[in-house]
Design a protein around this motif. Structure first.
Motif, PDB file in Angstrom:
ATOM      1  N   GLN A  39       0.832  -1.196   0.000  1.00  0.00           N
ATOM      2  CA  GLN A  39       0.000   0.000   0.000  1.00  0.00           C
ATOM      3  C   GLN A  39       0.865   1.242   0.000  1.00  0.00           C
ATOM      4  OE1 GLN A  39      -0.776   2.364   2.716  1.00  0.00           O
ATOM      5  NE2 GLN A  39      -2.432   3.371   1.623  1.00  0.00           N
ATOM      6  N   LYS A  40       0.430   2.272  -0.753  1.00  0.00           N
ATOM      7  CA  LYS A  40       1.163   3.529  -0.821  1.00  0.00           C
ATOM      8  C   LYS A  40       0.169   4.675  -0.903  1.00  0.00           C
ATOM      9  CE  LYS A  40       5.079   5.664  -3.240  1.00  0.00           C
ATOM     10  NZ  LYS A  40       6.034   5.517  -4.380  1.00  0.00           N
ATOM     11  N   LEU A  41       0.344   5.656  -0.040  1.00  0.00           N
ATOM     12  CA  LEU A  41      -0.500   6.842  -0.032  1.00  0.00           C
ATOM     13  C   LEU A  41       0.398   8.055  -0.223  1.00  0.00           C
ATOM     14  CD1 LEU A  41      -3.400   7.919   0.443  1.00  0.00           C
ATOM     15  CD2 LEU A  41      -2.859   8.031   2.885  1.00  0.00           C
ATOM     16  N   GLU A  42       0.075   8.878  -1.232  1.00  0.00           N
ATOM     17  CA  GLU A  42       0.913  10.038  -1.562  1.00  0.00           C
ATOM     18  C   GLU A  42       0.058  11.293  -1.667  1.00  0.00           C
ATOM     19  OE1 GLU A  42       4.564   8.400  -4.224  1.00  0.00           O
ATOM     20  OE2 GLU A  42       2.621   8.393  -5.233  1.00  0.00           O
ATOM     21  N   PHE A  43       0.690  12.437  -1.308  1.00  0.00           N
ATOM     22  CA  PHE A  43       0.033  13.733  -1.395  1.00  0.00           C
ATOM     23  C   PHE A  43       0.927  14.705  -2.167  1.00  0.00           C
ATOM     24  CE2 PHE A  43      -1.156  11.808   2.690  1.00  0.00           C
ATOM     25  CZ  PHE A  43      -2.532  11.725   2.527  1.00  0.00           C
ATOM     26  N   PHE A  79      -2.878   0.339  -3.780  1.00  0.00           N
ATOM     27  CA  PHE A  79      -2.626  -0.825  -2.934  1.00  0.00           C
ATOM     28  C   PHE A  79      -2.976  -2.106  -3.675  1.00  0.00           C
ATOM     29  CE2 PHE A  79      -6.984   0.443  -1.803  1.00  0.00           C
ATOM     30  CZ  PHE A  79      -7.672  -0.751  -1.848  1.00  0.00           C
ATOM     31  N   THR A  80      -2.395  -3.187  -3.182  1.00  0.00           N
ATOM     32  CA  THR A  80      -2.670  -4.521  -3.688  1.00  0.00           C
ATOM     33  C   THR A  80      -3.243  -5.341  -2.546  1.00  0.00           C
ATOM     34  OG1 THR A  80      -0.798  -4.331  -5.208  1.00  0.00           O
ATOM     35  CG2 THR A  80      -1.692  -6.543  -4.842  1.00  0.00           C
ATOM     36  N   VAL A  81      -4.339  -6.025  -2.808  1.00  0.00           N
ATOM     37  CA  VAL A  81      -5.042  -6.737  -1.754  1.00  0.00           C
ATOM     38  C   VAL A  81      -5.487  -8.102  -2.258  1.00  0.00           C
ATOM     39  CG1 VAL A  81      -7.292  -5.741  -2.356  1.00  0.00           C
ATOM     40  CG2 VAL A  81      -6.864  -6.485  -0.023  1.00  0.00           C
ATOM     41  N   ASP A  82      -5.445  -9.076  -1.366  1.00  0.00           N
ATOM     42  CA  ASP A  82      -5.884 -10.436  -1.684  1.00  0.00           C
ATOM     43  C   ASP A  82      -7.208 -10.681  -0.959  1.00  0.00           C
ATOM     44  OD1 ASP A  82      -6.187 -13.085  -2.291  1.00  0.00           O
ATOM     45  OD2 ASP A  82      -4.261 -13.741  -1.478  1.00  0.00           O
ATOM     46  N   VAL A  83      -8.270 -10.909  -1.738  1.00  0.00           N
ATOM     47  CA  VAL A  83      -9.597 -11.163  -1.181  1.00  0.00           C
ATOM     48  C   VAL A  83      -9.917 -12.641  -1.352  1.00  0.00           C
ATOM     49  CG1 VAL A  83     -12.047 -10.590  -1.273  1.00  0.00           C
ATOM     50  CG2 VAL A  83     -10.337  -8.820  -1.744  1.00  0.00           C
ATOM     51  N   ALA A  84     -10.156 -13.329  -0.256  1.00  0.00           N
ATOM     52  CA  ALA A  84     -10.413 -14.763  -0.303  1.00  0.00           C
ATOM     53  C   ALA A  84     -11.717 -15.054  -1.041  1.00  0.00           C
ATOM     54  CB  ALA A  84     -10.471 -15.326   1.118  1.00  0.00           C
ATOM     55  N   ALA A  85     -11.684 -16.075  -1.882  1.00  0.00           N
ATOM     56  CA  ALA A  85     -12.878 -16.481  -2.614  1.00  0.00           C
ATOM     57  C   ALA A  85     -13.880 -17.105  -1.647  1.00  0.00           C
ATOM     58  CB  ALA A  85     -12.507 -17.484  -3.698  1.00  0.00           C
ATOM     59  N   ARG A  86     -15.137 -16.736  -1.806  1.00  0.00           N
ATOM     60  CA  ARG A  86     -16.187 -17.275  -0.958  1.00  0.00           C
ATOM     61  C   ARG A  86     -17.473 -17.297  -1.772  1.00  0.00           C
ATOM     62  NH1 ARG A  86     -17.710 -14.857   5.044  1.00  0.00           N
ATOM     63  NH2 ARG A  86     -18.821 -16.692   5.840  1.00  0.00           N
TER      64      ARG A  86
END
Length: 293
Positions: A39-43, A79-86
């Motif tokens: 994750q990266k947040l820039e201003f 950001f990069t996120v892994d969402v579990a399959a359900r």
């Protein structure tokens, strides 16, 4: 499923403002089944002050401040996120059991149902919405079916009409007009469920921008989206319901923050000295990693 999310917001003032302070709620909150990889947040420009905080509720907040004049601010979140399959969640206990269990629990953690049982700043109590919900629900319904019936009624009876409401529109007004956007539908559903003793929370996040082959694109995928988390008893916990799309929030919904209503989780708010009109532009991309370039 791994997603890459890019959210860019630009705020411009017609004349420079002073002593601007902002609350930024764009860093994903840790949630079961959702893992943050990067994750990266820039201003731009860089703030003179910047601190990161957790809470209240299920919220990550960045507080930034500018001591000099400010005419434009660019905020970029990646950001990069892994969402579990359900694919399924089960029926859960009866509505009456969930109602009683929520009242009996003494849990004071951030995932406690207690703060989400009562009226909040925007999602205030409304007798018309409560009466409407009472006609849809039965104490002998399984909780997932009960929440789904309210979700489905909003989806089928309310018109999705961008521009007809704003962040300040009360749920009662959206209910009376039977129109609005995802934020309004979430607030109406929250008020409806709380009126029946069911804990319900407001969620801000994102939807997959490009749907899997053969599936329709979800409404609201071009910007931040809103849906509802419903506490379905201790065993199932919090489950997501999306009244805009009439579906459970499973592997194509990415949670950023959860609070009592939009006022708790607004992606950007703040104050400044001055009276200049402002313009805000936002662009969002949510790409499944196997489609990323």
């Amino acid at each position: 499923m791994i997603y890459e999310v890019h959210h860019r917001t630009t705020i411009r003032y017609e004349v420079p403002v002073a002593q601007a302070r902002f609350n930024i709620r764009l860093r994903p909150y840790g949630w079961p089944g959702q893992s943050l990889i990067a994750q990266k947040l820039e201003f731009s420009p860089q703030p003179d002050e910047w601190r990161d905080e957790v809470g209240p509720y299920c919220i990550n907040r960045s507080v930034i401040a500018f001591s000099g004049k400010l005419s434009e601010l660019a905020i970029e979140s990646r950001f990069t996120v892994d969402v579990a399959a359900r694919s399924s969640v089960g029926e859960g206990p009866m509505l009456r059991q969930v109602r009683q269990e929520a009242l009996d629990r003494r849990d004071l953690s951030v995932l406690s149902p207690a703060p989400y049982l009562f009226a909040s700043r925007i999602a205030d109590a409304n007798s018309a919405i409560g009466d409407w919900a009472g006609e849809l629900l039965s104490s002998d319904q399984p909780i997932v079916a009960a929440a789904s019936s309210v979700m489905g009624a909003i989806h089928h009876d309310f018109a999705y009409r961008p521009g007809t409401t704003s962040s300040a529109t009360p749920p009662a007004e959206a209910f009376d007009r039977r129109e609005g956007v995802c934020q309004d539908f979430a607030h109406v559903m929250i008020v409806a469920l709380r009126s029946q003793g069911i804990p319900a929370a407001y969620v801000s996040g994102y939807l997959r921008t490009v749907p899997p082959e053969g599936q329709e694109r979800l409404v609201g995928a071009d910007a931040m989206h809103a849906w509802v988390k419903v506490w379905c008893g201790a065993e199932l916990g919090w489950l997501g319901f999306d009244p805009t799309n009439d579906c459970l929030a499973l592997s194509e919904h990415i949670l950023i923050a959860m609070g009592r209503d939009y006022a708790d989780v607004s992606p950007i708010d703040g104050t400044f000295v001055g009276s200049a009109p402002q313009n805000m532009a936002t662009a969002v991309d949510v790409i499944a990693q196997d489609n990323a370039v």
